[in-house]
Design a protein around this motif. Structure first.
Motif, PDB file in Angstrom:
ATOM      1  N   PHE A   1       0.843  -1.184   0.000  1.00  0.00           N
ATOM      2  CA  PHE A   1       0.000   0.000   0.000  1.00  0.00           C
ATOM      3  C   PHE A   1       0.882   1.239   0.000  1.00  0.00           C
ATOM      4  O   PHE A   1       2.074   1.176   0.300  1.00  0.00           O
ATOM      5  CB  PHE A   1      -0.924   0.010   1.219  1.00  0.00           C
ATOM      6  N   LYS A   2       0.288   2.392  -0.321  1.00  0.00           N
ATOM      7  CA  LYS A   2       1.046   3.646  -0.373  1.00  0.00           C
ATOM      8  C   LYS A   2       1.630   3.993   0.994  1.00  0.00           C
ATOM      9  O   LYS A   2       1.016   3.765   2.031  1.00  0.00           O
ATOM     10  CB  LYS A   2       0.156   4.790  -0.838  1.00  0.00           C
ATOM     11  N   ALA A   3       2.793   4.610   0.949  1.00  0.00           N
ATOM     12  CA  ALA A   3       3.468   5.041   2.175  1.00  0.00           C
ATOM     13  C   ALA A   3       2.781   6.286   2.735  1.00  0.00           C
ATOM     14  O   ALA A   3       2.209   7.075   1.978  1.00  0.00           O
ATOM     15  CB  ALA A   3       4.933   5.342   1.872  1.00  0.00           C
ATOM     16  N   PRO A   4       2.837   6.491   4.047  1.00  0.00           N
ATOM     17  CA  PRO A   4       2.227   7.691   4.641  1.00  0.00           C
ATOM     18  C   PRO A   4       2.770   8.999   4.063  1.00  0.00           C
ATOM     19  O   PRO A   4       2.019   9.955   3.888  1.00  0.00           O
ATOM     20  CB  PRO A   4       2.564   7.555   6.126  1.00  0.00           C
ATOM     21  N   ALA A   5       4.046   9.061   3.736  1.00  0.00           N
ATOM     22  CA  ALA A   5       4.614  10.289   3.161  1.00  0.00           C
ATOM     23  C   ALA A   5       3.998  10.583   1.795  1.00  0.00           C
ATOM     24  O   ALA A   5       3.725  11.738   1.457  1.00  0.00           O
ATOM     25  CB  ALA A   5       6.133  10.170   3.041  1.00  0.00           C
ATOM     26  N   THR A   6       3.744   9.554   1.015  1.00  0.00           N
ATOM     27  CA  THR A   6       3.111   9.723  -0.294  1.00  0.00           C
ATOM     28  C   THR A   6       1.687  10.222  -0.128  1.00  0.00           C
ATOM     29  O   THR A   6       1.239  11.120  -0.845  1.00  0.00           O
ATOM     30  CB  THR A   6       3.127   8.393  -1.067  1.00  0.00           C
ATOM     31  N   ILE A   7       0.974   9.641   0.823  1.00  0.00           N
ATOM     32  CA  ILE A   7      -0.407  10.061   1.077  1.00  0.00           C
ATOM     33  C   ILE A   7      -0.434  11.516   1.524  1.00  0.00           C
ATOM     34  O   ILE A   7      -1.294  12.291   1.098  1.00  0.00           O
ATOM     35  CB  ILE A   7      -1.069   9.143   2.118  1.00  0.00           C
ATOM     36  N   ASP A   8       0.528  11.917   2.355  1.00  0.00           N
ATOM     37  CA  ASP A   8       0.597  13.299   2.825  1.00  0.00           C
ATOM     38  C   ASP A   8       0.796  14.262   1.658  1.00  0.00           C
ATOM     39  O   ASP A   8       0.133  15.303   1.580  1.00  0.00           O
ATOM     40  CB  ASP A   8       1.735  13.437   3.833  1.00  0.00           C
ATOM     41  N   ARG A   9       1.686  13.920   0.730  1.00  0.00           N
ATOM     42  CA  ARG A   9       1.891  14.770  -0.453  1.00  0.00           C
ATOM     43  C   ARG A   9       0.628  14.850  -1.297  1.00  0.00           C
ATOM     44  O   ARG A   9       0.270  15.917  -1.792  1.00  0.00           O
ATOM     45  CB  ARG A   9       3.036  14.224  -1.309  1.00  0.00           C
ATOM     46  N   HIS A  10      -0.052  13.741  -1.458  1.00  0.00           N
ATOM     47  CA  HIS A  10      -1.276  13.737  -2.254  1.00  0.00           C
ATOM     48  C   HIS A  10      -2.373  14.564  -1.595  1.00  0.00           C
ATOM     49  O   HIS A  10      -3.121  15.262  -2.281  1.00  0.00           O
ATOM     50  CB  HIS A  10      -1.747  12.311  -2.491  1.00  0.00           C
ATOM     51  N   LEU A  11      -2.464  14.493  -0.273  1.00  0.00           N
ATOM     52  CA  LEU A  11      -3.460  15.305   0.436  1.00  0.00           C
ATOM     53  C   LEU A  11      -3.218  16.788   0.202  1.00  0.00           C
ATOM     54  O   LEU A  11      -4.158  17.548  -0.054  1.00  0.00           O
ATOM     55  CB  LEU A  11      -3.426  15.011   1.933  1.00  0.00           C
ATOM     56  N   ALA A  12      -1.968  17.200   0.273  1.00  0.00           N
ATOM     57  CA  ALA A  12      -1.642  18.609   0.044  1.00  0.00           C
ATOM     58  C   ALA A  12      -2.037  19.019  -1.372  1.00  0.00           C
ATOM     59  O   ALA A  12      -2.628  20.083  -1.579  1.00  0.00           O
ATOM     60  CB  ALA A  12      -0.150  18.843   0.272  1.00  0.00           C
TER      61      ALA A  12
END
Length: 99
Positions: free
Chosen positions: A15-26
């Motif tokens: 699954f996607k890494a938390p850092a990737t999800i954070d960038r996508h949220l921004a």
């Protein structure tokens, strides 16, 4: 946030890494405000990051791992590798004379 948490990673079964999800949220928040002219609450991004942080802590506590892991070390970390000496045909700033 829940949708992003369930998205597959780069490798099958991950699954996607938390850092990737954070960038996508921004990116999602910025795009929604600028391109779609949506009026979002100012705390939307912060609330999503708080939820992501809680999920990340629960994931780490359970011993799960997401993403690829730490980046590999560069091939050479020598300071001389990064900065080569000045070629002889280029005059040094100290020897340059101005008319």
């Amino acid at each position: 946030m829940e949708w992003a948490w369930q998205q597959p990673g780069w490798k099958i079964g991950t699954f996607k890494a938390p850092a990737t999800i954070d960038r996508h949220l921004a990116g999602i928040v910025v795009t929604a405000r600028q391109e779609y002219r949506l009026t979002l609450d100012r705390r939307v991004g912060a609330e999503a990051r708080t939820l992501l942080k809680a999920k990340t802590k629960a994931m780490e506590k359970a011993g799960q791992q997401r993403g690829r892991g730490p980046a590999p070390r560069p091939p050479c970390s020598s300071p001389t590798w990064r900065r080569s000496p000045r070629p002889s045909w280029i005059p040094s700033p100290a020897s340059a004379t101005w008319p």
